[in-house]
Each structure stands twice: as structure tokens, then as C-alpha cells.
Scaffold this motif. Structure first.
Motif, PDB file in Angstrom:
ATOM      1  N   ILE A   1       3.940   5.270  -5.864  1.00  0.00           N
ATOM      2  CA  ILE A   1       3.766   5.216  -7.319  1.00  0.00           C
ATOM      3  C   ILE A   1       2.849   6.339  -7.786  1.00  0.00           C
ATOM      4  N   ASP A   2       1.795   6.605  -7.035  1.00  0.00           N
ATOM      5  CA  ASP A   2       0.905   7.715  -7.399  1.00  0.00           C
ATOM      6  C   ASP A   2       1.666   9.034  -7.419  1.00  0.00           C
TER       7      ASP A   2
ATOM      8  N   SER B   1       2.259   1.704  -3.344  1.00  0.00           N
ATOM      9  CA  SER B   1       1.238   2.198  -4.264  1.00  0.00           C
ATOM     10  C   SER B   1       1.067   3.705  -4.131  1.00  0.00           C
ATOM     11  N   ASP B   2       1.093   4.200  -2.895  1.00  0.00           N
ATOM     12  CA  ASP B   2       1.003   5.644  -2.695  1.00  0.00           C
ATOM     13  C   ASP B   2       2.207   6.360  -3.312  1.00  0.00           C
TER      14      ASP B   2
ATOM     15  N   VAL C   1       7.446  -3.902 -10.038  1.00  0.00           N
ATOM     16  CA  VAL C   1       7.010  -3.841  -8.640  1.00  0.00           C
ATOM     17  C   VAL C   1       7.158  -5.240  -8.054  1.00  0.00           C
TER      18      VAL C   1
ATOM     19  N   TYR D   1       0.837  -1.199   0.000  1.00  0.00           N
ATOM     20  CA  TYR D   1       0.000   0.000   0.000  1.00  0.00           C
ATOM     21  C   TYR D   1       0.875   1.254   0.000  1.00  0.00           C
TER      22      TYR D   1
END
Length: 371
Positions: free
Chosen positions: A209-210, A206-207, A236, A203
Motif C-alpha cells: 500500500i505504501d 501494508s508495504d 483491505v 504487513y
């Protein structure tokens, strides 16, 4: 020019994807036999030779630069088992086929002959350098620079694919660099049945990556042309089993840098708790800072093309990094001009046009002889 084709074949036949020693020996021996130059062989296997105003402290140095290492050959390109057998070389239909023919032993041969035959003007020291380790991050170039090899100007005769138009030998005044980096997200492992008991590293990744997706790709202007880099998440990797909250996740980022600008990837790490940023490889970009040198090289190339009845070359930007980046970072003004043809370098059918090598030879000589 049979001599150029013969020398290219000799160099291409010598295995140099794991050990460049034999190829370097052949280059050094040829230079000692064919020229009166001072030939140096350094500790890592680079070959560097000098001629001209070598005793003049005010001499300005122009270098032809190449590399004699190659990427690993395909099975069809070897006559034996790896370095145990020579590479297969064929000459047909005006081309030389073999691993390293295009990238870039053919251009190294053209540099060697141009170095031998050139008559540089007074006050110019002429050098030719063939490095090891270009294909693995420029290890040879960096060693040579650390030992003091920083010419005033350099023509890097790189033969990698697709920076020149078909049938033309263009002059690259800039190229992109490549920075490979990793965002490492750390968390706390827990059983997947109780996710709130842990901190999910995926998670967090993922943040991050944003954040990367919101960054601007690097941009620059070289000789009036916009040069655009790029930024992309390419891998990833996180977690070890289906029922455990992952405590680590790695995000690989490929960034193509441009002269004077880079993406602010560190911001992605700063913005997300538990994320660190690590740089794995950073191949520098290049931009020629000497307009007169760039213009003189293009004029020489155009004279050669005009004499051969070919379309005129242009100043272009190369998309791939070369040893010119390391030299430029150290203070040399560089151009890239070599036997670049569509779809040749690093392929299992790699080849180079003999006419292209002859064109390169004539361009290098014209640049070296120019006042």
C-alpha cells in the motif's frame, strides 16, 4: 414530440435489469415496423440496424449507440416482483420517471427516431445499435465488436449523470476508464504468540500500500485539456481470527485511467516479496481521434441549442466509462452525447426531461444528415 415521449415510456416500462430480451424485442420490432433497415439480433441480445449505403464497400459508417439494460430498480420503481412485473413509469411536469429513463432508454428512443428520420448523404451508412450488458462491463459491446461491429464513427448516447452542464447537451470527446485490481499478499500462518514464526501477510500488504501511495495517478491531454485519473486503495481484507498470524491479505485498488496512460501498479507487487497483482476489471478510456468529427458534432449541437435559445454546448471530458471505450479500443472514433442531467441516473427517483430527449433527437439527426 409525443412520439418520442411515448416510445421512451414504452421502453422504460419493460424490465431489463436481469433479462434484456423483452426490451430488445421491442426495439427490434419497432425498427422493423418503422424503417426499411436491415435489423440484426445477435446471440447475446444486441440489436443492430443499418440503412443507407449498405452495399457500398467504401461507405463510411456512422452509428448511434446505446444500451437497453439497466441497473436493478428500487422497490418503488416496480409494479411487481422484479422481472415478474413492469417497471413503474410516470409522466409529469415535462419529465418521464422510471428506472432507465435517463440511463438510458430515453436516449435509445431518440436514437431510434433519429435513425428512422435521418437522410444521410451519399456514401454514408447509418447504423443504430442498442447493446446488452453495459452496466456489467460492456459484455454486449464486446460481443458485437468480436462479431465485426466496428463503425468508422459512433455517437454513444450515454445518459449517465453529470457530464453535461444543467440545461445543455455537451459533446464529450473523451472519458476516463476504470481498472479494478487486487494486490494479494501471501504469508505464513503462525500462532500470534510467536509472530516471528510466521510471515505476516498484512504487513506485506501494508508495504505494498505504501508503494501504491507513491505512484503517480495517470494523466493525459485531450483537445488541449488535461485529463487527470486517480488511484485509491478502497478495501483491505486479511486475517481470519485474532490469535493467528494472517497468511493472506487482499488490497483492492480503484484506478480511473485516462487515454494513453495508466499507473504502474505492478511496481508495487514487484517491490514487496510475496505480493502478486491481479486485474479484476479493465474498462478502457476513450478519446476521439477525429478532430473533424468532433468539431462537426459540436457545430450541429450548437445549431440546435441556438435555435432553442439555449446556452452553447462545449467539448467536455466525461468522468465515467461507457461502451465508447470498447468501440474506441477496436478502432472507432467515438463521441458521447446524451441526456445527461444532474443527479438522475441510477437513483430511485430517476427521470429524464422530455425537452432534453427532443434536443438529443435533433442533435443526432443533424449529425447524421451533415455532409
Amino acid at each position: 414530440m409525443d412520439e418520442l415521449a411515448d416510445l421512451t415510456e414504452t421502453l422504460v416500462a419493460i424490465p431489463s435489469h436481469e433479462d434484456e430480451t423483452a426490451a430488445g424485442d421491442a426495439i427490434a420490432e419497432w425498427l422493423r415496423a418503422e424503417t426499411d433497415a436491415r435489423v440484426d439480433r445477435d446471440a447475446v441480445g444486441n440489436v443492430i440496424a443499418y440503412k443507407g449505403a449498405t452495399d457500398d464497400p467504401d461507405a463510411d459508417t456512422l452509428a448511434f449507440v446505446g444500451h437497453h439494460d439497466v441497473v436493478p430498480p428500487a422497490d418503488r420503481q416496480t409494479a411487481g416482483d422484479g422481472n415478474a412485473g413492469d417497471y413503474v413509469v410516470n409522466r409529469r411536469d415535462g419529465r418521464i420517471y422510471g428506472r432507465g429513463a435517463a440511463d438510458m432508454k430515453g436516449a435509445v428512443a431518440a436514437c431510434m427516431l433519429a435513425f428512422r428520420d435521418a437522410e444521410p448523404p451519399a456514401g454514408r451508412e447509418l447504423a443504430v445499435a442498442s447493446f446488452v450488458g453495459e452496466e456489467v462491463g460492456g459484455t454486449g459491446a464486446r460481443h458485437a465488436i468480436d462479431e465485426g461491429f466496428v463503425p468508422d464513427r459512433a455517437v454513444v448516447a450515454e445518459g449517465s449523470t453529470d457530464y453535461s452542464k444543467p440545461g445543455v447537451t455537451d459533446v464529450a470527446v473523451a472519458h476516463k476508464g476504470r481498472r479494478a485490481s487486487t494486490l494479494v499478499a501471501s504469508g505464513t500462518a503462525a500462532h500470534a504468540s510467536e509472530p516471528a514464526a510466521g510471515e505476516n501477510a498484512i504487513y506485506r500488504a501494508s508495504d505494498a500500500i505504501d508503494e501504491v501511495r507513491g505512484l503517480d495517478a495517470p494523466e493525459s491531454t485531450v483537445f488541449g485539456e488535461r485529463v487527470s485519473g486517480s488511484l485509491a486503495v478502497t478495501m483491505v481484507h486479511g486475517g481470519e481470527t485474532w490469535n493467528v498470524i494472517p497468511e493472506r491479505c487482499e488490497v483492492t485498488i480503484d484506478e480511473r485511467t485516462v487515454p494513453g496512460d495508466r499507473a504502474d501498479i505492478g511496481r508495487a507487487a514487484d517491490a514487496v516479496e510475496g505480493v502478486a497483482w491481479e486485474v479484476d476489471q479493465d474498462l478502457p478510456p476513450m478519446a476521439c481521434g477525429d478532430d473533424a468529427f468532433a468539431d462537426a458534432a459540436l457545430a450541429a449541437a450548437r445549431e440546435v441549442h441556438d435555435d432553442l435559445g439555449l446556452d452553447a454546448p462545449e467539448h467536455v471530458v466525461k468522468p465515467h466509462a461507457t461502451d465508447a471505450g470498447w468501440l474506441a479500443e477496436a478502432g472507432a472514433d467515438c463521441l458521447v452525447c446524451g441526456a445527461s442531467e444532474p443527479g438522475e441516473a441510477h437513483t430511485d427517483t430517476e427521470s429524464v426531461g422530455i425537452d432534453v430527449l427532443e434536443r438529443c433527437y435533433r442533435i443526432y439527426r443533424a449529425i447524421a444528415d451533415r455532409e
